[in-house]
Structure formats: C-alpha cells, structure tokens
Design an enzyme around this catalytic site. Structure first.
Site, PDB file in Angstrom:
ATOM      1  N   ARG A  15       0.517  -1.041   0.042  1.00  0.00           N
ATOM      2  CA  ARG A  15      -0.398  -0.138   0.430  1.00  0.00           C
ATOM      3  C   ARG A  15       1.114   1.055   0.230  1.00  0.00           C
ATOM      4  NH1 ARG A  15      -3.825   0.014   4.427  1.00  0.00           N
ATOM      5  NH2 ARG A  15      -2.354  -0.753   5.876  1.00  0.00           N
ATOM      6  N   LYS A  18      -0.817   4.391  -1.172  1.00  0.00           N
ATOM      7  CA  LYS A  18      -1.747   5.580  -0.096  1.00  0.00           C
ATOM      8  C   LYS A  18      -0.911   5.499   1.004  1.00  0.00           C
ATOM      9  CE  LYS A  18      -4.417   3.220   3.845  1.00  0.00           C
ATOM     10  NZ  LYS A  18      -5.933   4.015   3.746  1.00  0.00           N
ATOM     11  N   ILE A 445     -28.105   3.567  14.903  1.00  0.00           N
ATOM     12  CA  ILE A 445     -28.376   2.044  14.474  1.00  0.00           C
ATOM     13  C   ILE A 445     -26.635   1.378  14.729  1.00  0.00           C
ATOM     14  CG2 ILE A 445     -27.608   1.883  11.871  1.00  0.00           C
ATOM     15  CD1 ILE A 445     -29.753   3.516  11.966  1.00  0.00           C
ATOM     16  N   ARG A 529      -7.811   4.731  -0.026  1.00  0.00           N
ATOM     17  CA  ARG A 529      -9.200   3.678   0.850  1.00  0.00           C
ATOM     18  C   ARG A 529      -9.170   2.136  -0.031  1.00  0.00           C
ATOM     19  NH1 ARG A 529     -11.952   2.513   5.027  1.00  0.00           N
ATOM     20  NH2 ARG A 529     -13.981   1.117   4.355  1.00  0.00           N
ATOM     21  N   CYS A 657     -28.317   1.714   3.558  1.00  0.00           N
ATOM     22  CA  CYS A 657     -28.295   3.167   3.747  1.00  0.00           C
ATOM     23  C   CYS A 657     -27.790   3.331   2.492  1.00  0.00           C
ATOM     24  CB  CYS A 657     -27.017   3.582   4.435  1.00  0.00           C
ATOM     25  SG  CYS A 657     -26.408   2.311   5.394  1.00  0.00           S
ATOM     26  N   HIS A 708     -22.287  11.527   8.169  1.00  0.00           N
ATOM     27  CA  HIS A 708     -20.948  11.549   7.731  1.00  0.00           C
ATOM     28  C   HIS A 708     -20.262  12.896   8.258  1.00  0.00           C
ATOM     29  CE1 HIS A 708     -22.744   8.124   5.264  1.00  0.00           C
ATOM     30  NE2 HIS A 708     -20.680   8.291   5.925  1.00  0.00           N
TER      31      HIS A 708
HETATM   32  N1  GLN Z   1     -25.133  -1.135  12.117  1.00  0.00           N
HETATM   33  C1  GLN Z   1     -23.933  -1.030  11.763  1.00  0.00           C
HETATM   34  C2  GLN Z   1     -22.759   0.721  12.784  1.00  0.00           C
HETATM   35  O1  GLN Z   1     -24.329   1.437  13.080  1.00  0.00           O
HETATM   36  C3  GLN Z   1     -24.413  -0.363  10.386  1.00  0.00           C
HETATM   37  C4  GLN Z   1     -23.227   0.336   9.341  1.00  0.00           C
HETATM   38  C5  GLN Z   1     -23.237   0.079   8.499  1.00  0.00           C
HETATM   39  O2  GLN Z   1     -24.765   0.801   7.901  1.00  0.00           O
HETATM   40  N2  GLN Z   1     -22.748   0.766   7.123  1.00  0.00           N
HETATM   41  O3  GLN Z   1     -21.999   0.890  12.546  1.00  0.00           O
HETATM   42 ZN    ZN Z   2     -25.713   2.309   7.678  1.00  0.00          ZN
END
Ligand code: GLN
Ligand code: ZN
Length: 774
Positions: A15, A18, A445, A529, A657, A708
C-alpha cells in the site's frame, strides 16, 4: 498466441501509494516525493510483468486516485468550479481537489461525486457534463506513461476507457441534452491522444467499453458502431483491443462483432458461454483476434488450468493459435497484489493458501497457460501443471471445505423457514404489547464512536499487551458508559455501541467457520482507501454464539430495551471474497442459517429487538436487468431465513444506507422486517417518496441527520424532516434515528446531535397529542 494483461494493481504490494498520498495530503511530503512514489510503483509493475513474460503489458493503468478522473482531466472535462484552480495551481492539486474537494486559503470547492464501478467495490469519480460541454486535451499522462515505460525498453499497451463508456459513466448536470450526444465533441480529443501514441510507435491500444455488457438502447449501440468505424478509418495501423468485462455481450453481440477492431477481449469467468456464441456465430471478422479472459480478475482463487485450457483449445481449434490472447477476465486492480506476502500460517493455513492466487500469481497463470496451450511446454511433463491439478483436486475434496451437516441443513430448508410465524399486522399487536414504546420511538443504528482509544485497546489485545480479561473489562466500561449516556439522553431503544467490533463483516467472519483472513490482501476501494475482504473458503457455520454475551451484558445494565445488532447474510457475502465452487446463493443461505441461530439465541437471552443490517443488498444487483429477479429472490429469502426463527413479539429491524430504493421497493417490503431504518436526511426525505408511494406496510425510521458530517443539526431541522415524513407515512409507523452508525464521529458531536434528536421526537409527540386532543 500472446498474453494480454488488462491492468495491474496500482496501490503497491505494501500500500505504498496510500501511504504516500496520505502524507502528501497532510502536507508531510512534497508533490515531487509523491510523484516519485507513483513512478516507483509503475516501474516495479512493468518490470514484474516483463520478467514474467507478459506480451501486452498495460500502461496508464496507474492512477493517483482514479482512472476515470484521469481521463476527465485528459479530455479537459473540468467542471467550472475548478477553473480557478486549473489556472493557478499545480495540476496535482487541481486533480485532488476534483477528487476530494479543497478547503484552503479561502478556497472552498466540493469534490466531484463518486459512485461504484459497475458491480465491484471500486468507486470512480463521476464525470460531469453540461449541454455545451467542451473537450480539449488537457493532460498528457497517457502519453507520458507510455514514454516512461518505453525508456525502460518496455513497449506497453496504453489502456483507456473507450469514448462511449466514458460518456455513459458520467452525469448530465443540466437539462436539455443527452450525454451520449457529446460524442462528436469528445472524439477529436481521443483522436489527438491516439495520434500522439501512434507517433510514439504504440502498436496496441486497449479501449475499455464495459457498457457493452449492459442493456443499451439503439442510439447507444449505434454510437459504438460510428465511433469504432471512425477510429479505424483514421488509425488503420493501430491495433485496438476492445475490452468488455463483468458480463456477456448479450444482445449487443452482433453490434460488437461488427466493430472493426484488432481484438475483442471477453470475460470468460463471468460469461464462459459467450465463447461458443462467438465461435458458432460466424460473425467474427476474419483476422480479428480474441483475448480470452480465463483467469478471474475479481476473485482470489487459483485458476483451474484444465478448465481454462479447454476454453483456449476450443478457440484455437477454430481460429488458430495466432488469433488468441490469454488474459485475466478484467483488470487485476480488483485483486490483492501478492500472495507471497501472506506469511501467517495460522490464519491462512498452507492448505488454504495453495488454493489462492493474487495479482502477481495471476500474471504467472496467464503466462503458463499460454505456454501450455501453445505446446511450448508439455503439460504432461510440467510440474507446475501437476501442482495446479493437485491443488484444485485437494480443494474439491478438502475436509476444511465440506461440512455435511451444513449442506444437509440447507437442503432441508422448508417453505416455512423463511416466514415469520404471523403476518406483520399480528406481530405488530404483540410487539406493541410487549415493548410498550412511545410514538416516534428514538434509536440509533448501532455503533457509537470508535475512538482512537478503543482502537488502541484492540491493537494491544491483538499484540498480547492486554489479556482477554483486561480487554473485555475496557469494552464493558465503554459499553456501560454508552448505556448510561443513552438513558440520560432519553433514547427509547438503546444499543450496546459495537465497541468490540473492528468491522461489521470481519467481526462475524472471525467467528464463523468457513472464513479466513489475509494479512495483506488489500484492494483499492476508492482513492487511498483500501479494503481487505474476508475469504469465504468453505461451508459456513456458527460454532458458538457471536454477540449474545455483549448484548446480554448491555441489557443487564438497563430496564430499557437494548437492540441486538447483527450483519445480514447478503452484506457478509457481498463484502467478502466468495468461494467459486458453488453458487453465491448457496453460500448466502449458509450464512443466513448461521445468523438465524444467532437471532434465536439473542431472543433466548432476553433480547426483544434485533437489527440485521443489510446495507449492501442493493450492491449485489446484477448488471443486466433480466437477472435482477433471480438475485433479489435469493437475497431476500436469505434475509428472511435469518430473521424468521423468532416469536411474534420479537421485533426485527433492518438497516440500509446510501442506495436508491425506488426500483427495489417491493423486494425491500418482501424482506418483511418489522422496522427498517434508512438514510434519508441528505436527500431531504426525498427517498421516502418511494416508501410512501408504495404504501410501505411496516415501520420505518428515515434517518433525520447525516452522520458523515461533524455538523450538529438543530432539533428544528429534524422536526422539519419528521414533518415531511409524517406527511407521507402514518405517524404510528415512524421511528426517529440518525442516518447510519456513529462510529466515525466524535463523542461531543454525537452527544449534542442525539440530544437534539430526542428533543425533535418529543416535539413531534406533543404535536400529535395536540391534534388528538383537539
Ligand atoms: N450497525 C452498523 C453501525 O452502526 C451499520 C453500519 C452500516 O450501515 N454500514 O455501524
Ligand atoms: Zn448505514
């Protein structure tokens, strides 16, 4: 007969690219040092291929970020917002500003959009086109790299994306035109590039046109005809290798075969049947060559020489040896670099290692295949051939791969295994009774900030500097603090925080039988990445519970519900290197059964809400629409198998997502999760329209803020988004949550944002109560 390589990994075996790029971005090395690092990688790659004996060695397969962006710069399709930069700065800074955005010295330009390269996990920078788009040769990288190799005595085959695919890869940034119509403006720049390469004595030029594997309309198909006829007319001496990969030519075959090119490259890994189609069609122009992509450029398995030789011999029998090139199926940028660097015999045992080949080994495979096929080496006398046969036979029969219990379980799956006990309506009543949640329940999440500290514990634990006990204690403390934080914030459905996980797929892979890991099997995902996918080599099973301990611990700390957190079977499959000796659907079903066991064990341990993440379900869609239904069928079924072992009052969530849902909304509904949380905030709830129009029957948590960004959203903004959502979805179906996991965020932003989010949910509840009391 010749060997033809389509592209070699440019990240460097360790790498190096990178590391150099990130140092340059951080201001720690100069542009010249970065340029030298790139040059060193190119020289190594060319020498390696020349020494291995490759005939057609690619150039311009190197890139500091992305080959599509390189071409955008070459043809001068620089969006207006970068024009100032284009005038004043170094071309490298312009380039990186387009790739990553730039915020310095009062400048503030956003990056160009990035999206997935066909059905791979590589991401390219999307060209932006306007109605009066002008093109003009701007960068001579293609020519310079050809000269650079020539100075070493290596006459390369420059590789560039063909003009039709280049236009189709882009996006129209204003109304009133179709990007394919820009072809007349674009072609002169290609001519200029070809002219320059011709005057440097380039013999072969590879033009990648992977759109030939997709569903095209008549206009697009006709554009191929026009473009390649014009190229041929102007440059009759240049030998064009037209590369198609990732699928069959399909209904484009007749158009393709009529194109006046020197050589067609075929992906015979993805579409072995097209060789027969072409040989039998009689449509191949006399004198046109075939480049047979028999070595898998996208997976890590050792080639099966016997099978490949059959294909090659079939072609030579009809066309003669001189018209055949032996090649990898596609560019090797989708493969890790070098298996020789895998020296950890414990994780990658010698038995498994003998089944694998990375880019460097694949180069050798095409070279020896040519020697065998051209009878330069007699296979009967070749130790290498013998080793290949032994390795492939060993893999077929190895105890490591085959687990009869797992196979039996898959074949005994019944129609009821992928169905919950009752319909959603019935389950819903049980869940309302059992869970007692407010309207607009709040949740997250799954992950909470993976701080440098948390990561350092894992690193120390791996190195043996922390005992299991010490490591677990630290993770428990972090989990407890997170539970307390969620309680204080007033979140309704808590999570444990996922601090014990390095990665949402690797964590499960490490605990499932049938998986192994490489030390250095990195593949470029985008820019600097890289990802290191797990390797699924055998039948998958779950020897022990994987997450129960952590969920149970977290639940023991609080009277509120703690949601169990799992990665779904399709996502685990999609983000791994998958065995190629059985259909992907079969492997996915095995994973689904393993996850099902985990779901059932979580329920037994008192976990009433379980989330099975499937962010990658859309990524698995085949390139051709006619194949979508088959994929969606088994993918949705795998999810349902994983989710259907529980009672009515256990609530199953899923999360997805950053994808378009419109065209697969029926399939998402068919997954029959009780609750789905999706990303929505960046599009201002636009994504929700698909769910509203469809009258999505189950519960939905449209993300109310973008995880993000470090920016803390206000409760007013979130209320606005929730009001939009409530206008199209019944309020008793709505959940309140962020877009995605919080692992990349800092604690302070996370705290502030979640406090605002809870306030937004409370405001929505109050508003509904007001309406009810009126
Ligand atoms: N459960 C995972 C988190 O909260 C979901 C991540 C994702 O959707 N890529 O990081
Ligand atoms: Zn997600």
């Amino acid at each position: 007969m010749k060997t033809n390589n389509l592209g070699y990994p440019r990240i460097g075996s360790n790498r190096e690219l990178k590391k150099a790029s990130e140092l340059y971005w951080a201001g720690k090395i100069s542009a010249d040092e970065l340029i030298d690092a790139g040059k060193e990688i190119r020289l190594k790659n060319w020498k390696l291929q020349a020494e291995a004996g490759v005939d057609l060695i690619p150039s311009n397969d190197f890139s500091f970020y992305d080959q599509v962006l390189d071409l955008t710069l070459a043809v001068g399709a620089i969006p207006t917002r970068y024009h100032e930069l284009a005038k004043s700065n170094s071309s490298l800074d312009l380039y990186f500003a387009m790739a990553r955005g730039a915020q310095k010295n009062g400048q503030d330009v956003v990056a160009m959009e990035m999206t997935k390269w066909f059905d791979t996990n590589y991401h390219y920078i999307v060209p932006e086109f306007t109605k009066n788009q002008k093109f003009a040769l701007f960068s001579e990288k293609i020519i310079n790299e050809f000269k650079e190799a020539k100075a070493l005595g290596i006459v390369t085959k420059p590789v560039l994306i063909g003009p039709v695919s280049y236009l189709l890869l882009g996006k129209e940034k204003e109304e009133g035109f179709e990007r394919i119509d820009l072809i007349d403006a674009l072609l002169p720049v290609y001519f200029e590039i070809l002219e320059k390469l011709q005057s440097e004595n380039a013999e072969y030029i590879q033009l990648d046109e992977p759109f030939l594997a997709l569903n095209l309309n008549d206009k697009e198909r006709n554009t191929f005809t026009k473009v390649y006829n014009e190229i041929n007319k102007r440059f009759p001496k240049i030998k064009i290798v037209l590369a198609n990969y990732f699928d069959c030519f399909g209904e484009n075959l007749t158009t393709a075969l009529a194109l006046p090119v020197d050589t067609f490259h075929l992906d015979l890994v993805r579409c072995p049947s097209q060789l027969d189609d072409i040989l039998e069609s009689g449509q191949l122009n006399p004198g046109t060559n075939l480049s047979l992509g028999v070595v898998d450029g996208r997976n890590i398995w050792k080639n099966d020489f016997t099978k490949s030789l059959e294909l090659i011999q079939k072609a030579t029998a009809v066309l003669g040896e001189n018209r055949i090139f032996v090649a990898p199926s596609c560019s090797l940028i989708h493969s890790p670099c070098d298996l020789d660097l895998e020296t950890n015999n414990e994780t990658l045992t010698p038995e498994i290692k003998q089944w694998l080949a990375f880019a460097k080994q694949k180069i050798n495979e095409i070279v020896v295949l040519k020697k065998f096929a051209s009878k330069e080496v007699d296979i009967k006398l070749s130790a290498e051939y013998e080793r290949n046969v032994v390795a492939n036979n060993n893999r077929k029969t190895s105890k490591l791969i085959h687990n009869n219990e797992v196979k039996a379980r898959v074949s005994n799956i019944t129609a009821s295994d992928d169905k919950r006990k009752s319909t959603f309506a019935t389950r819903r009543t049980s869940q309302i009774d059992a869970l007692n949640l407010p309207l607009f329940p709040t949740t997250t999440i799954g992950s909470f900030p993976q701080t440098a500290e948390v990561r350092s514990w894992r690193a120390k634990f791996k190195k043996g500097e922390l005992t299991t006990q010490q490591y677990n204690d630290l993770i428990e403390k972090e989990t407890e603090a997170t539970i307390r934080f969620q309680e204080e914030t007033g979140i309704d459905v808590l999570v444990h925080g996922e601090f014990e996980r390095n990665d949402m797929v690797e964590y499960f892979g490490e605990q499932l039988a049938g998986f192994t890991f490489t030390k250095n099997g990195w593949v470029q995902s985008y820019g600097s990445r890289c990802v290191k996918p797990p390797v699924i080599y055998g039948d998958v099973s779950r020897p022990n519970p994987m997450t129960v301990k952590w969920s149970q611990y977290a639940q023991s700390l609080t009277p509120k519900w703690v949601k169990g957190m799992l990665t779904g079977p399709v996502t685990i499959l999609q983000w791994s290197f998958v065995r190629n000796d059985q259909p992907r659907s079969e492997t996915c079903t095995q994973i689904a059964l393993a996850i099902r066991d985990e779901v059932v064990d979580l329920e037994k341990a008192g976990i009433k809400i379980i989330q099975i993440d499937e962010p990658a379900i859309r990524e698995g869609l085949p390139l051709r629409k006619e194949e979508w239904a088959t994929y969606l069928d088994w993918a949705v079924k795998a999810f349902r198998i994983s989710a259907s072992g529980v009672n009515d009052d256990t609530q199953i969530h899923t999360h997805m997502c950053y994808s378009e849902f419109n065209d697969i909304i029926q399939n998402i509904a068919d997954m029959d999760a009780d609750v789905i949380t999706i990303e929505c905030s960046r599009s201002q709830m636009e994504l929700l329209d698909a769910f509203a129009d469809f009258k999505y029957p189950n519960e939905i948590g449209p993300g109310v803020y973008d995880i993000h960004s470090p920016r803390v959203p206000s409760s007013e903004e979130m209320v606005q988004l929730l009001e939009k959502a409530a206008a199209v979805i019944p309020v008793d179906q709505l959940w309140v949550n962020p877009d995605c996991g919080l692992k990349t965020r800092h604690w302070d932003e996370t705290k502030k944002a979640l406090i605002e989010m809870v306030a937004a949910a409370q405001e929505m509840r109050a508003a509904v109560e007001n309406i009810v009391s009126l």
